[in-house]
Design a protein around this motif. Sequence first.
Motif, PDB file in Angstrom:
ATOM      1  N   GLU A 352      -7.845  -3.842  33.830  1.00 31.20           N
ATOM      2  CA  GLU A 352      -6.757  -4.311  34.387  1.00 31.20           C
ATOM      3  C   GLU A 352      -5.760  -4.525  33.491  1.00 31.20           C
ATOM      4  O   GLU A 352      -4.413  -4.454  33.651  1.00 31.20           O
ATOM      5  N   LYS A 353      -6.123  -5.145  32.253  1.00 34.66           N
ATOM      6  CA  LYS A 353      -5.147  -5.147  31.386  1.00 34.66           C
ATOM      7  C   LYS A 353      -4.473  -3.740  30.804  1.00 34.66           C
ATOM      8  O   LYS A 353      -3.174  -3.613  30.730  1.00 34.66           O
ATOM      9  N   GLU A 356      -1.973  -2.813  33.599  1.00 34.00           N
ATOM     10  CA  GLU A 356      -0.757  -3.453  33.476  1.00 34.00           C
ATOM     11  C   GLU A 356       0.126  -3.144  32.388  1.00 34.00           C
ATOM     12  O   GLU A 356       1.495  -3.016  32.644  1.00 34.00           O
ATOM     13  N   LYS A 357      -0.341  -3.101  31.221  1.00 35.89           N
ATOM     14  CA  LYS A 357       0.583  -2.325  30.343  1.00 35.89           C
ATOM     15  C   LYS A 357       1.108  -1.038  30.550  1.00 35.89           C
ATOM     16  O   LYS A 357       2.181  -0.939  30.033  1.00 35.89           O
TER      17      LYS A 357
END
Length: 367
Positions: A352-353, A356-357
């Motif tokens: 997920e990170k 997002e980035k």
Amino acid sequence: MKVLYDHQSFTGMAYGGVTRYFYELMRAFADRPDVDFELSLQFSNNEYLDRASFSKHRRFGLSHWRNVSRLASAVNRLYSIQRVRAHDFSVFHPTYYHNYFLRYLGNKPLVITFHDATSERYGKQYPEVGEHLYEAKKIQMQRADRIIAVSEFSKQEILRFFPIAPEKIDVVHLGTAFSRQRSPIPSVPGTHRYLLYVGKRGLYKNFARFFQAVRPILQRHPDLHLYCAGGGSFTATELAQFQAAGLGQRVHFRAITDSALYALYHHAEAFVFPSLNEGFGLPVLEAFSAGCPVVLSNRSSLPEVGADAALYFDPEQVDSMTESIEKVLTDSALRQQLRQRGAERLTHFSCEKTAEKTLAIYQQLAG
């Protein structure tokens, strides 16, 4: 905003880190209202895509026609060209380094992901890793609007080998789908203790030296076995090596699915990763996810990912490797400490990170 991904890695790879990376990006975006995407792919045998509702590809057989894989690749490329030429996207993100698309891209924003510099580091020593890729990578990176490096180490490799401005590069760490695994955990055949090796074994993966290091450990601990997961069946040379050491019945190959691999990590005494070069090292996060003590090479990106949650060795020194493996194997308190630190370290990484980035980079380019 719409992102176009192309066919390249999904044509030739049934599984592996690169296709897993793009699959997890698309999986994360599939239910988001703020991003749309398309995968320009007609034919693929990729195992991750088989579970994906967002891909409409068809599988192709290999047994009845020798050139069917080449034909599938040609059809996929023609289809990708068609989708690039349509310009129905905000950002283009190719999945490998072939530059077939450049003449059709126009001024559309281009993002590429740089995984590692294996071909630049080892291309002359091991031509199989793709020495010829340098020029293609260089052309693609010079045209790219943004370059994603999967680790700080990979960013430094770009700057070492390519004439690229550092401000053009964003470091976006990877995550692992293994953190989504849930109980019950499958059992592993047999009741013996074992060390775990995962992935390909040739070239810079350093398996031959690893076996030299682990051989005396196996001989000192007659109840201990070695499992090698994935990477293809053992070669005749490897089998002869195991037999010559008197260990033919204690070194095992395991074909893997995600659930089977998770179980192998979970039940292992330790996971050992002796590689000389990794752009990131996803197996480290997989082991952390499964609560497996980790023993790592002190090279490339591995200390960046493992930090204080692993024990390290010099991968070019057999004695160093043997000492670290033996230390983890014989110290139950150390193994428990490594499990706890691995769980803590894992909180710094997630799919997920990563998504997002990556999405923030797309949005910046798309305006």
